[in-house]
Motif scaffolding. Structure first.
Motif, PDB file in Angstrom:
ATOM      1  N   ASP A   9      17.807 -29.349   9.201  1.00  0.00           N
ATOM      2  CA  ASP A   9      18.815 -29.983   8.351  1.00  0.00           C
ATOM      3  C   ASP A   9      18.194 -31.045   7.446  1.00  0.00           C
ATOM      4  O   ASP A   9      18.582 -31.202   6.291  1.00  0.00           O
ATOM      5  CB  ASP A   9      19.936 -30.591   9.184  1.00  0.00           C
ATOM      6  CG  ASP A   9      20.881 -29.539   9.736  1.00  0.00           C
ATOM      7  OD1 ASP A   9      20.799 -28.367   9.314  1.00  0.00           O
ATOM      8  OD2 ASP A   9      21.724 -29.892  10.578  1.00  0.00           O
ATOM      9  N   ARG A  12      16.680 -29.674   4.179  1.00  0.00           N
ATOM     10  CA  ARG A  12      17.594 -28.980   3.262  1.00  0.00           C
ATOM     11  C   ARG A  12      18.263 -29.963   2.309  1.00  0.00           C
ATOM     12  O   ARG A  12      18.591 -31.084   2.701  1.00  0.00           O
ATOM     13  CB  ARG A  12      18.707 -28.276   4.056  1.00  0.00           C
ATOM     14  CG  ARG A  12      18.245 -27.212   5.017  1.00  0.00           C
ATOM     15  CD  ARG A  12      19.431 -26.726   5.845  1.00  0.00           C
ATOM     16  NE  ARG A  12      19.064 -25.790   6.874  1.00  0.00           N
ATOM     17  CZ  ARG A  12      19.079 -24.463   6.734  1.00  0.00           C
ATOM     18  NH1 ARG A  12      19.481 -23.934   5.600  1.00  0.00           N
ATOM     19  NH2 ARG A  12      18.714 -23.676   7.724  1.00  0.00           N
ATOM     20  N   VAL A  80      20.831 -19.317  -2.430  1.00  0.00           N
ATOM     21  CA  VAL A  80      22.252 -19.409  -2.768  1.00  0.00           C
ATOM     22  C   VAL A  80      22.574 -18.242  -3.682  1.00  0.00           C
ATOM     23  O   VAL A  80      21.792 -17.919  -4.579  1.00  0.00           O
ATOM     24  CB  VAL A  80      22.587 -20.744  -3.474  1.00  0.00           C
ATOM     25  CG1 VAL A  80      24.014 -20.755  -4.010  1.00  0.00           C
ATOM     26  CG2 VAL A  80      22.368 -21.926  -2.552  1.00  0.00           C
ATOM     27  N   VAL A  95      25.575 -19.072   1.133  1.00  0.00           N
ATOM     28  CA  VAL A  95      24.400 -19.907   1.363  1.00  0.00           C
ATOM     29  C   VAL A  95      23.561 -19.310   2.489  1.00  0.00           C
ATOM     30  O   VAL A  95      24.059 -19.062   3.591  1.00  0.00           O
ATOM     31  CB  VAL A  95      24.820 -21.361   1.700  1.00  0.00           C
ATOM     32  CG1 VAL A  95      23.589 -22.226   1.923  1.00  0.00           C
ATOM     33  CG2 VAL A  95      25.683 -21.936   0.588  1.00  0.00           C
ATOM     34  N   ASP A  96      22.282 -19.084   2.194  1.00  0.00           N
ATOM     35  CA  ASP A  96      21.348 -18.481   3.142  1.00  0.00           C
ATOM     36  C   ASP A  96      21.179 -19.348   4.393  1.00  0.00           C
ATOM     37  O   ASP A  96      21.022 -20.568   4.295  1.00  0.00           O
ATOM     38  CB  ASP A  96      19.992 -18.298   2.456  1.00  0.00           C
ATOM     39  CG  ASP A  96      18.992 -17.563   3.321  1.00  0.00           C
ATOM     40  OD1 ASP A  96      19.070 -16.329   3.378  1.00  0.00           O
ATOM     41  OD2 ASP A  96      18.151 -18.243   3.953  1.00  0.00           O
ATOM     42  N   ALA A  97      21.204 -18.696   5.545  1.00  0.00           N
ATOM     43  CA  ALA A  97      21.111 -19.396   6.835  1.00  0.00           C
ATOM     44  C   ALA A  97      19.764 -20.081   7.041  1.00  0.00           C
ATOM     45  O   ALA A  97      19.693 -21.140   7.659  1.00  0.00           O
ATOM     46  CB  ALA A  97      21.361 -18.409   7.976  1.00  0.00           C
ATOM     47  N   GLY A 100      18.967 -22.190   2.792  1.00  0.00           N
ATOM     48  CA  GLY A 100      19.985 -22.755   1.910  1.00  0.00           C
ATOM     49  C   GLY A 100      20.260 -24.226   2.141  1.00  0.00           C
ATOM     50  O   GLY A 100      19.883 -24.800   3.172  1.00  0.00           O
ATOM     51  N   GLN A 102      22.236 -27.549   3.193  1.00  0.00           N
ATOM     52  CA  GLN A 102      23.167 -27.787   4.295  1.00  0.00           C
ATOM     53  C   GLN A 102      24.511 -28.150   3.682  1.00  0.00           C
ATOM     54  O   GLN A 102      24.640 -29.163   3.005  1.00  0.00           O
ATOM     55  CB  GLN A 102      22.688 -28.897   5.215  1.00  0.00           C
ATOM     56  CG  GLN A 102      23.588 -29.119   6.412  1.00  0.00           C
ATOM     57  CD  GLN A 102      23.875 -27.823   7.172  1.00  0.00           C
ATOM     58  OE1 GLN A 102      24.890 -27.170   6.946  1.00  0.00           O
ATOM     59  NE2 GLN A 102      22.960 -27.450   8.050  1.00  0.00           N
ATOM     60  N   VAL A 111      25.663 -24.445   7.704  1.00  0.00           N
ATOM     61  CA  VAL A 111      24.523 -23.572   7.422  1.00  0.00           C
ATOM     62  C   VAL A 111      23.479 -23.645   8.538  1.00  0.00           C
ATOM     63  O   VAL A 111      23.140 -24.729   9.008  1.00  0.00           O
ATOM     64  CB  VAL A 111      23.870 -23.957   6.073  1.00  0.00           C
ATOM     65  CG1 VAL A 111      22.668 -23.060   5.768  1.00  0.00           C
ATOM     66  CG2 VAL A 111      24.883 -23.891   4.956  1.00  0.00           C
ATOM     67  N   GLY A 112      22.983 -22.471   8.943  1.00  0.00           N
ATOM     68  CA  GLY A 112      21.876 -22.415   9.890  1.00  0.00           C
ATOM     69  C   GLY A 112      22.233 -22.831  11.303  1.00  0.00           C
ATOM     70  O   GLY A 112      21.369 -23.254  12.066  1.00  0.00           O
ATOM     71  N   SER A 161      24.282 -19.092  11.144  1.00  0.00           N
ATOM     72  CA  SER A 161      25.455 -19.066  10.275  1.00  0.00           C
ATOM     73  C   SER A 161      25.076 -19.052   8.795  1.00  0.00           C
ATOM     74  O   SER A 161      24.185 -19.761   8.356  1.00  0.00           O
ATOM     75  CB  SER A 161      26.356 -20.268  10.569  1.00  0.00           C
ATOM     76  OG  SER A 161      25.650 -21.473  10.361  1.00  0.00           O
ATOM     77  N   ARG A 162      25.777 -18.196   8.053  1.00  0.00           N
ATOM     78  CA  ARG A 162      25.649 -18.052   6.599  1.00  0.00           C
ATOM     79  C   ARG A 162      27.065 -18.203   6.031  1.00  0.00           C
ATOM     80  O   ARG A 162      27.823 -17.229   5.986  1.00  0.00           O
ATOM     81  CB  ARG A 162      25.087 -16.681   6.247  1.00  0.00           C
ATOM     82  CG  ARG A 162      25.098 -16.353   4.753  1.00  0.00           C
ATOM     83  CD  ARG A 162      24.823 -14.872   4.502  1.00  0.00           C
ATOM     84  NE  ARG A 162      24.954 -14.493   3.119  1.00  0.00           N
ATOM     85  CZ  ARG A 162      23.973 -14.532   2.223  1.00  0.00           C
ATOM     86  NH1 ARG A 162      22.773 -14.941   2.576  1.00  0.00           N
ATOM     87  NH2 ARG A 162      24.187 -14.152   0.980  1.00  0.00           N
TER      88      ARG A 162
END
Length: 190
Positions: A9, A12, A80, A95-97, A100, A102, A111-112, A161-162
């Motif tokens: 995190d 990001r 993204v 948003v890419d896990a 991307g 946060q 995210v993630g 998560s995405r």
């Protein structure tokens, strides 16, 4: 750094969601040209894709972004993806896990995250707000009144998560991969 690395995190960029209105610097309704002209601190434009074969969208574009700091690393997916309908403007942001920004909503990082833990926490948040909860065919939690779908994405041997955030025009059936407005290319991303 490899394609399977996952940013922490703290590594990001930080974005906040205003449901049905904005995701970080991206406001729903923006045109392709407005999005391309937006000055992103940590993202760079990768490419613009005309999305074909979509039943509900004749003129849909997917605008792909990379991290500026990913030089020398070939990412297999965009950090993204902004989905732009020529009639309605920006209508969805995925948003890419792994890489991307946060994105937070109500102080919850989207995210993630481990999907089961995030779904529990976000589900409790929705219950406290007395918001409707839906699930996609893939068991992704969706809050249509907030325009948020918590999708899952592979990250090596992990699944993280995405999130997909959508504008009001896409929110009503945003959990439904067959009747909703979310493009197939997004549902096919894992």
């Amino acid at each position: 750094m490899t394609i399977w690395n996952v940013l922490s995190d703290s590594e990001r960029p930080s974005w906040v969601v205003t449901p049905l209105e904005q995701v970080g610097p991206l406001a729903f309704g923006m045109t392709t040209e407005q999005i391309k002209a937006t000055a992103f601190e940590d993202l760079s434009l990768k490419w613009v894709q005309n999305v074909s074969g979509e039943l509900l969208h004749e003129n849909l574009k997917a605008i792909h972004f990379d991290l500026k700091s990913s030089a020398g690393v070939r990412l297999t997916q965009s950090v993204v993806v902004a989905y732009v309908d020529n009639d309605d403007g920006l209508s969805g942001v995925a948003v890419d896990a792994r890489w991307g920004p946060q994105v937070t909503l109500g102080g919850i990082p989207l995210v993630g995250q481990t999907p089961s833990i995030l779904q529990k926490r976000f589900g409790e948040y929705l219950v406290n707000l007395d918001e409707e909860i839906r699930y996609s065919h893939e068991a992704n939690l969706c809050a249509p009144n907030l325009g948020v779908v918590l999708r899952a994405q592979r990250a090596g041997d992990l699944v993280l998560s995405r999130p997909l955030m959508v504008a009001g025009g896409w929110a009503e059936n945003c959990w439904d991969g067959s009747m909703g407005c979310v493009p197939r290319m997004e549902w096919n991303t894992f």
